[in-house]
Design a protein around this motif. Structure first.
Motif, PDB file in Angstrom:
ATOM      1  N   LEU A  32       0.835  -1.195   0.000  1.00 47.56           N
ATOM      2  CA  LEU A  32       0.000   0.000   0.000  1.00 47.56           C
ATOM      3  C   LEU A  32       0.872   1.247   0.000  1.00 47.56           C
ATOM      4  O   LEU A  32       2.047   1.197   0.322  1.00 47.56           O
ATOM      5  CB  LEU A  32      -0.854   0.024   1.276  1.00 47.56           C
ATOM      6  CG  LEU A  32      -1.788  -1.138   1.527  1.00 47.56           C
ATOM      7  CD1 LEU A  32      -2.427  -1.000   2.895  1.00 47.56           C
ATOM      8  CD2 LEU A  32      -2.846  -1.199   0.456  1.00 47.56           C
ATOM      9  N   ARG A  33       0.265   2.346  -0.318  1.00 46.58           N
ATOM     10  CA  ARG A  33       0.896   3.644  -0.099  1.00 46.58           C
ATOM     11  C   ARG A  33       0.504   4.063   1.314  1.00 46.58           C
ATOM     12  O   ARG A  33      -0.542   3.647   1.814  1.00 46.58           O
ATOM     13  CB  ARG A  33       0.381   4.660  -1.106  1.00 46.58           C
ATOM     14  CG  ARG A  33       0.812   4.334  -2.541  1.00 46.58           C
ATOM     15  CD  ARG A  33       0.134   5.231  -3.529  1.00 46.58           C
ATOM     16  NE  ARG A  33      -1.294   4.924  -3.461  1.00 46.58           N
ATOM     17  CZ  ARG A  33      -2.268   5.773  -3.749  1.00 46.58           C
ATOM     18  NH1 ARG A  33      -2.004   6.983  -4.151  1.00 46.58           N
ATOM     19  NH2 ARG A  33      -3.524   5.423  -3.655  1.00 46.58           N
ATOM     20  N   PRO A  34       1.308   4.868   1.992  1.00 47.76           N
ATOM     21  CA  PRO A  34       0.951   5.292   3.357  1.00 47.76           C
ATOM     22  C   PRO A  34      -0.448   5.910   3.448  1.00 47.76           C
ATOM     23  O   PRO A  34      -1.137   5.729   4.451  1.00 47.76           O
ATOM     24  CB  PRO A  34       2.041   6.306   3.707  1.00 47.76           C
ATOM     25  CG  PRO A  34       3.225   5.842   2.925  1.00 47.76           C
ATOM     26  CD  PRO A  34       2.647   5.320   1.621  1.00 47.76           C
ATOM     27  N   ALA A  35      -0.891   6.581   2.400  1.00 42.90           N
ATOM     28  CA  ALA A  35      -2.230   7.191   2.416  1.00 42.90           C
ATOM     29  C   ALA A  35      -3.351   6.150   2.424  1.00 42.90           C
ATOM     30  O   ALA A  35      -4.484   6.451   2.797  1.00 42.90           O
ATOM     31  CB  ALA A  35      -2.392   8.102   1.203  1.00 42.90           C
ATOM     32  N   LEU A  59      -2.407   1.032  12.319  1.00 40.69           N
ATOM     33  CA  LEU A  59      -1.733   2.108  11.585  1.00 40.69           C
ATOM     34  C   LEU A  59      -0.216   2.024  11.740  1.00 40.69           C
ATOM     35  O   LEU A  59       0.534   2.268  10.794  1.00 40.69           O
ATOM     36  CB  LEU A  59      -2.248   3.474  12.039  1.00 40.69           C
ATOM     37  CG  LEU A  59      -3.680   3.803  11.615  1.00 40.69           C
ATOM     38  CD1 LEU A  59      -4.174   5.062  12.315  1.00 40.69           C
ATOM     39  CD2 LEU A  59      -3.780   3.948  10.104  1.00 40.69           C
ATOM     40  N   LYS A  60       0.240   1.657  12.933  1.00 40.68           N
ATOM     41  CA  LYS A  60       1.672   1.498  13.176  1.00 40.68           C
ATOM     42  C   LYS A  60       2.229   0.360  12.311  1.00 40.68           C
ATOM     43  O   LYS A  60       3.270   0.503  11.676  1.00 40.68           O
ATOM     44  CB  LYS A  60       1.898   1.204  14.663  1.00 40.68           C
ATOM     45  CG  LYS A  60       3.322   1.153  15.079  1.00 40.68           C
ATOM     46  CD  LYS A  60       3.420   1.017  16.590  1.00 40.68           C
ATOM     47  CE  LYS A  60       4.849   1.184  17.009  1.00 40.68           C
ATOM     48  NZ  LYS A  60       5.010   1.732  18.319  1.00 40.68           N
ATOM     49  N   CYS A  65       4.886  -1.910   7.462  1.00 46.17           N
ATOM     50  CA  CYS A  65       4.816  -3.022   6.508  1.00 46.17           C
ATOM     51  C   CYS A  65       4.199  -2.650   5.163  1.00 46.17           C
ATOM     52  O   CYS A  65       4.358  -3.392   4.196  1.00 46.17           O
ATOM     53  CB  CYS A  65       3.995  -4.157   7.118  1.00 46.17           C
ATOM     54  SG  CYS A  65       4.663  -4.791   8.674  1.00 46.17           S
ATOM     55  N   LEU A  66       3.457  -1.542   5.119  1.00 45.09           N
ATOM     56  CA  LEU A  66       2.713  -1.131   3.927  1.00 45.09           C
ATOM     57  C   LEU A  66       1.803  -2.246   3.429  1.00 45.09           C
ATOM     58  O   LEU A  66       1.693  -2.518   2.231  1.00 45.09           O
ATOM     59  CB  LEU A  66       3.654  -0.648   2.820  1.00 45.09           C
ATOM     60  CG  LEU A  66       4.423   0.614   3.154  1.00 45.09           C
ATOM     61  CD1 LEU A  66       5.383   0.967   2.032  1.00 45.09           C
ATOM     62  CD2 LEU A  66       3.491   1.780   3.442  1.00 45.09           C
ATOM     63  N   ASN A  84       4.415 -11.298  11.242  1.00 45.93           N
ATOM     64  CA  ASN A  84       5.582 -11.731  12.025  1.00 45.93           C
ATOM     65  C   ASN A  84       6.069 -10.711  13.040  1.00 45.93           C
ATOM     66  O   ASN A  84       6.957 -11.017  13.830  1.00 45.93           O
ATOM     67  CB  ASN A  84       6.730 -12.088  11.074  1.00 45.93           C
ATOM     68  CG  ASN A  84       6.373 -13.243  10.174  1.00 45.93           C
ATOM     69  OD1 ASN A  84       5.576 -14.102  10.534  1.00 45.93           O
ATOM     70  ND2 ASN A  84       6.939 -13.264   8.991  1.00 45.93           N
ATOM     71  N   TRP A  85       5.517  -9.503  13.063  1.00 45.45           N
ATOM     72  CA  TRP A  85       5.939  -8.497  14.026  1.00 45.45           C
ATOM     73  C   TRP A  85       5.326  -8.843  15.373  1.00 45.45           C
ATOM     74  O   TRP A  85       4.110  -8.924  15.511  1.00 45.45           O
ATOM     75  CB  TRP A  85       5.512  -7.117  13.550  1.00 45.45           C
ATOM     76  CG  TRP A  85       6.243  -5.986  14.201  1.00 45.45           C
ATOM     77  CD1 TRP A  85       7.331  -6.056  15.001  1.00 45.45           C
ATOM     78  CD2 TRP A  85       5.908  -4.605  14.093  1.00 45.45           C
ATOM     79  NE1 TRP A  85       7.712  -4.799  15.394  1.00 45.45           N
ATOM     80  CE2 TRP A  85       6.853  -3.883  14.853  1.00 45.45           C
ATOM     81  CE3 TRP A  85       4.915  -3.895  13.436  1.00 45.45           C
ATOM     82  CZ2 TRP A  85       6.829  -2.514  14.975  1.00 45.45           C
ATOM     83  CZ3 TRP A  85       4.896  -2.515  13.548  1.00 45.45           C
ATOM     84  CH2 TRP A  85       5.841  -1.836  14.312  1.00 45.45           C
TER      85      TRP A  85
END
Length: 95
Positions: A32-35, A59-60, A65-66, A84-85
């Motif tokens: 994704l793009r951050p937006a 959001l974090k 990861c986008l 995996n985070w």
């Protein structure tokens, strides 16, 4: 009649290029793009009763990861970074 290595290479080269192209397309499918993070996380967290923490962590995770898995629950295998985070305690960080 034996084929020369050059003819074999010419036959395999288009197939190799096609495989490389599709692997990059599949890898970037969920990127994704951050937006795009906020609308995806809004949907991802829509079914929980803990919306604020869900949105915060979603959001974090998305900004790192986008990627946000489809649906409101599960499907994390589609976003390996997101899946995996882990927290310090070893639990999943991303909703």
């Amino acid at each position: 009649m034996a084929r020369s290595p050059y003819n074999t290479l010419l036959l395999l080269l288009p197939l190799l290029l096609l495989l490389i192209t599709f692997s990059h397309v599949a890898e970037g499918y969920n990127r994704l793009r951050p937006a795009d993070c906020r609308p995806r996380c809004t949907y991802r967290c829509s079914a929980t009763s803990h919306k604020k923490p869900c949105m915060f962590f979603c959001l974090k995770c998305c900004s790192k990861c986008l990627c946000v898995p489809p649906g409101t629950y599960g499907n994390k295998q589609t976003c390996p970074c997101y899946n995996n985070w882990k927290t310090k305690e070893g639990g999943p960080k991303c909703p």
